[in-house]
Design an enzyme around this catalytic site. Structure first.
Site, short mmCIF file in Angstrom:
data_model
loop_
_atom_site.label_atom_id
_atom_site.label_comp_id
_atom_site.label_asym_id
_atom_site.label_seq_id
_atom_site.Cartn_x
_atom_site.Cartn_y
_atom_site.Cartn_z
N GLN A 37 -10.37 -11.79 -34.67
CA GLN A 37 -11.65 -12.03 -35.32
C GLN A 37 -11.60 -13.25 -36.24
OE1 GLN A 37 -12.68 -8.86 -37.91
NE2 GLN A 37 -14.83 -9.38 -38.02
N GLY A 38 -12.54 -14.15 -36.10
CA GLY A 38 -12.59 -15.32 -36.98
C GLY A 38 -13.85 -15.37 -37.81
N SER B 103 -13.92 -14.16 -41.71
CA SER B 103 -13.68 -14.44 -43.14
C SER B 103 -13.10 -15.84 -43.35
CB SER B 103 -12.70 -13.42 -43.70
OG SER B 103 -13.29 -12.16 -43.73
N SER C 259 -6.57 -10.49 -38.72
CA SER C 259 -5.61 -9.44 -38.35
C SER C 259 -5.11 -9.64 -36.93
CB SER C 259 -6.26 -8.06 -38.44
OG SER C 259 -6.74 -7.85 -39.73
N GLU D 215 -17.62 -2.06 -35.42
CA GLU D 215 -16.31 -1.88 -36.04
C GLU D 215 -16.13 -0.44 -36.50
OE1 GLU D 215 -15.78 -4.28 -39.51
OE2 GLU D 215 -13.60 -4.07 -39.50
N SER E 57 -16.04 -5.07 -49.44
CA SER E 57 -15.46 -4.47 -50.64
C SER E 57 -16.34 -3.33 -51.17
CB SER E 57 -15.31 -5.52 -51.73
OG SER E 57 -16.59 -5.88 -52.21
N GLU F 54 -17.67 -3.05 -53.95
CA GLU F 54 -18.82 -3.60 -54.68
C GLU F 54 -19.95 -3.95 -53.71
OE1 GLU F 54 -15.62 -4.31 -55.25
OE2 GLU F 54 -15.58 -3.26 -57.18
#
Lengths: 369, 410
Positions: free
Chosen positions: B134-135, B137, B169, B252, B390, B392
């Site tokens: 996966q590209g 982030s 990952s 996901e 996250s 948050e």
């Protein structure tokens, strides 16, 4: 596939919601509580809940005069009652009926059962606690008649119930009884934290009683009534927590400070989000417990335990959070937030405290390992 | 209002398929199989390779894909049942990259890919000719994906890519990467993005392993310096990459609602054993915290069942998945912290086998009950409230999309 409410259950929920909004509106809650500390419920509402909606017999089998619905339906109903902090004698009357139906397989108490289901007679159950001695002892006098002595300290609607059923230790295990002369009992209302549901103390002084059902089945009856009572309390907790979350969100979205709605500040938004997680997790767990209990009564202990503990935590935390989000308003007598908080704390301590339940859950974990 | 239901909340057809899966597992797994976590890491790699080939041979890698693209043409519920049974048995549903290859990209191509793309890529994913990572982030755009800076511009019939991705990952095991790129530099934020399918083995792509705080090299940084792909290697329309990315991320979480509570239930069992071994079964504090962990598993199971039935009944699980993510990531941290407290001083000198379950994000069944494994797990749990959005971000999503609170200043 299960795990969403089906159409009938959704309808029941809607019916309860609109009935209670009309008959037991939230904005009158504080006033009702203040005007009648002893009887914070409207007798007319109770009568309609019994006569029109037939709620006492909701989960009682049809052949015994009930509606034959399941515990999921019962959960749905009590969730709605919890939303408005309903405090009338429905729970206690229903539990008295549940005790009689479960214990009395011979139909010896059919007349009383019919009166309870109709709401013509309000019931109460003494000696009802999760894994705690009832505090009541039963024995037979010279003529062979049963008498009960002792004090039951926390009886829902114990003060003004028309009929009292109870669990007492007979020296040979627990037994179920009906009090012969309820009017002769020494009963007193208790000043208490929760202002919305009366709890009474009943003193039994060699009070004559009549056994319900057999000695052999009584322990099972107690387990069942305790489980149903606990499930109803957890359902109320979910409903109350959900309502508290709504109150918080309504306030956070409309109240402005520093030129913006306070709900746009992450400190407030995230507090509300945490409450939403608690409510979602509690409602799923509670409903699952109701479903599991209905599928397999043998499973009741672990699932109901977890549900009670989880829903208690959610209702107390969310109610406390509501007071915080509301700020000063939340700390006033006029706002019902404190009534939700009082009910939440009271329900948490009732039918087994969170501490007790967790200790028992741990015992089960270690016994399994 | 009376309703009779079987003890299983699943319909009969799903239970029949469950039977089939159980028979397959008992026929294929070695005698005395105890879960992937029970064998050493080097053996796991070999096992996973062979296991994946077995699944491919038996058409069980992507059971809910249509048969025309190499799937088994079964229902999403069957897929879920398979995931549950595999989790129970402690075996993966594919190779390490298949979460990206099959669940995420494959499902997205099925929904938005062109016929050519589906016919070309889907069978190659299953045969492992193509292995994806996966590209998304970037160093400057983690949770804020709309802030992606990696650019792609047209050069004839090719896209040319410049920029950097990170937290990729299993990138070192992949042959291909799906890249979220900025294709319209003038458009604001998420409006100018596209999703490109890019070969890794080409001059313009460099991978560099990134060591995590646990000391492992599971992530990579990926540098694009004039890397190329054909113009038709785009998923969806030009500048519609945001929608593609959100769809892809939605896949996901798919089965996690059902399988994570099972994995966490296995972790809890190990924790109970750990407490017994450390003579803490009578410790009041440990008992209270352990019971809380058990309640957490119960809550996740109940929420999972609700999510699954919503999904099966045709409702999309939207922002509710944020509630699950927030709940389990915090549960994981609390529970692994409890393990450290139970072990006391032993926790700081991890001994015995470390955490062997390579799967993401929870350990497989059979993971050794050593201080080494728990200390690893404890450290790894720090990432759970950061990756995949996250805590948050999850709280913002819950606050805004579920509760309808106003957006904060951004």
């Amino acid at each position: 596939m299960f795990f969403e409410l089906d159409e009938d259950q959704e309808q029941l929920k809607d019916l309860m919601r609109s009935f209670l909004q009309q008959e037991s509106p939230e904005h009158t809650l504080v006033q009702r509580t203040e005007n009648s500390l002893e009887r914070p419920h409207d007798v007319r509402v109770f009568d309609r809940l019994c006569a029109e909606l037939e709620l006492v017999g909701l989960a009682i089998p049809e052949e015994r005069g009930g509606s034959g619905a399941g515990l999921v339906e019962l959960f749905v109903v009590f969730e709605e009652l919890g939303r408005v902090l309903y405090g009338g004698p429905l729970l206690s009357t229903m539990l008295a009926a549940e005790l009689i139906v479960t214990a009395d397989t011979e139909d010896d108490f059919a007349e009383l059962l019919g009166q309870l289901l109709a709401g013509a007679v309000r019931g109460a159950v003494a000696g009802l606690e999760w894994n705690r001695p009832s505090g009541l002892t039963a024995s037979q006098d010279e003529s062979g008649h049963w008498i009960v002595s002792g004090v039951s300290d926390y009886v829902f609607d114990g003060t003004d119930a028309d009929q009292v059923v109870l669990f007492a230790d007979s020296g040979d295990g627990v037994r179920c009884f009906l009090v012969d002369q309820p009017e002769a009992l020494e009963r007193s209302a208790r000043e208490q934290l929760d202002l919305t549901r009366p709890v009474g103390r009943i003193r039994f002084d060699a009070a004559p009683v009549t056994p319900i059902g057999s000695a052999a089945s009584a322990a099972g009856v107690r387990e069942r009534v305790v489980a149903v009572a606990t499930l109803c309390i957890t359902a109320e907790q979910v409903g109350a927590a959900r309502r508290c979350l709504e109150i918080s969100v309504e306030h956070a979205a409309s109240r402005t400070q520093f030129g913006r709605a306070i709900g746009s500040f992450q400190a407030v938004k995230h507090r509300c989000a945490d409450s939403a997680v608690l409510v979602e997790a509690a409602s799923a767990t509670g409903l699952h417990a109701a479903w599991a209990l209905q599928q397999d009564a043998g499973q009741q202990d672990p699932v109901v335990r977890s549900a009670k503990s989880v829903c208690s935590e959610a209702s107390v935390k969310v109610a406390a959070s509501t007071i915080q989000v509301l700020g000063g308003i939340g700390y006033t007598w006029e706002h019902p937030a404190h009534l939700f908080y009082r009910r939440a704390i009271t329900s948490r301590q009732t039918m087994g405290t969170t501490w007790q339940h967790r200790d028992d859950i741990a015992s089960q974990l270690f016994a399994r390992g | 209002m009376t309703s009779e239901r079987a003890a299983s909340p699943y319909p009969d057809s799903a239970e029949e398929f469950r039977q089939r899966v159980q028979e397959f597992l008992s026929a294929q797994l070695p005698a005395g199989w105890n879960g992937l976590g029970s064998i050493p890491t080097e053996e796991q790699v070999v096992f996973i390779d062979a296991w994946r080939a077995t699944l491919h041979r038996n058409n069980l890698l992507a059971v809910s894909w249509p048969e025309s693209y190499g799937g088994a043409g079964l229902t999403p519920l069957d897929q879920l049942v398979l995931a549950e049974e595999f989790t129970k048995a402690g075996v993966p549903q594919g190779g390490l990259n298949d979460n990206f290859s099959i669940q995420m990209l494959g499902s997205t191509l099925l929904k938005f890919g062109t016929e050519d793309q589906k016919q070309y890529y889907l069978p190659r994913i299953l045969s492992k000719d193509d292995v994806w990572c996966q590209g998304f982030s970037e160093p400057e755009a983690g949770s804020d994906l709309a802030g992606v800076r990696t650019r792609a511009h047209r050069d004839g019939d090719e896209w040319v890519i410049e920029g950097q991705k990170t937290w990729t990952s299993y990138g070192h095991l992949a042959t291909h990467i799906f890249v979220l790129c900025r294709t319209d530099p003038d458009a604001v934020r998420h409006r100018g993005l596209s999703l490109l399918l890019v070969k890794i083995d080409q001059p313009g792509v460099t991978l560099r392993p990134l060591k995590t705080l646990t000391g492992e090299e599971e992530f990579n940084e990926v540098f694009f310096d004039g890397a190329r792909c054909a113009v038709e290697s785009i998923v969806g329309e030009v500048n519609d990459g945001w929608r593609m990315a959100m769809t892809l991320l939605g896949f996901e979480r798919g089965e996690a609602a059902a399988t994570l509570p099972m994995k966490f239930g296995q972790d809890l069992e190990r924790l109970v054993q750990l407490a017994i071994r450390y003579d803490k079964a009578g410790d009041d504090t440990v008992r209270q915290r352990l019971a809380r962990s058990a309640e957490g598993v119960e809550q996740m199971r109940s929420m999972g069942m609700r999510a699954v039935s919503q999904w099966v009944n045709g409702h999309e699980i939207g922002a509710e998945s944020s509630i699950h993510k927030l709940f389990w990531s915090e549960w994981l941290q609390e529970t692994t912290e409890l393990a450290m407290d139970i072990m006391g001083i032993d926790g700081i000198i991890p001994t015995g086998d470390g955490l062997q379950g390579m799967s993401f994000p929870a350990a497989e069944a059979g993971t050794p009950n050593t201080s080494g494994a728990w200390a690893d797990y404890f450290l790894r749990a720090r990432a759970a409230t950061i990756y995949a959005g996250s805590s948050e971000i999850q709280r913002n999503i819950i606050g805004e999309r579920i509760l309808g609170l106003p957006k904060d200043a951004r």
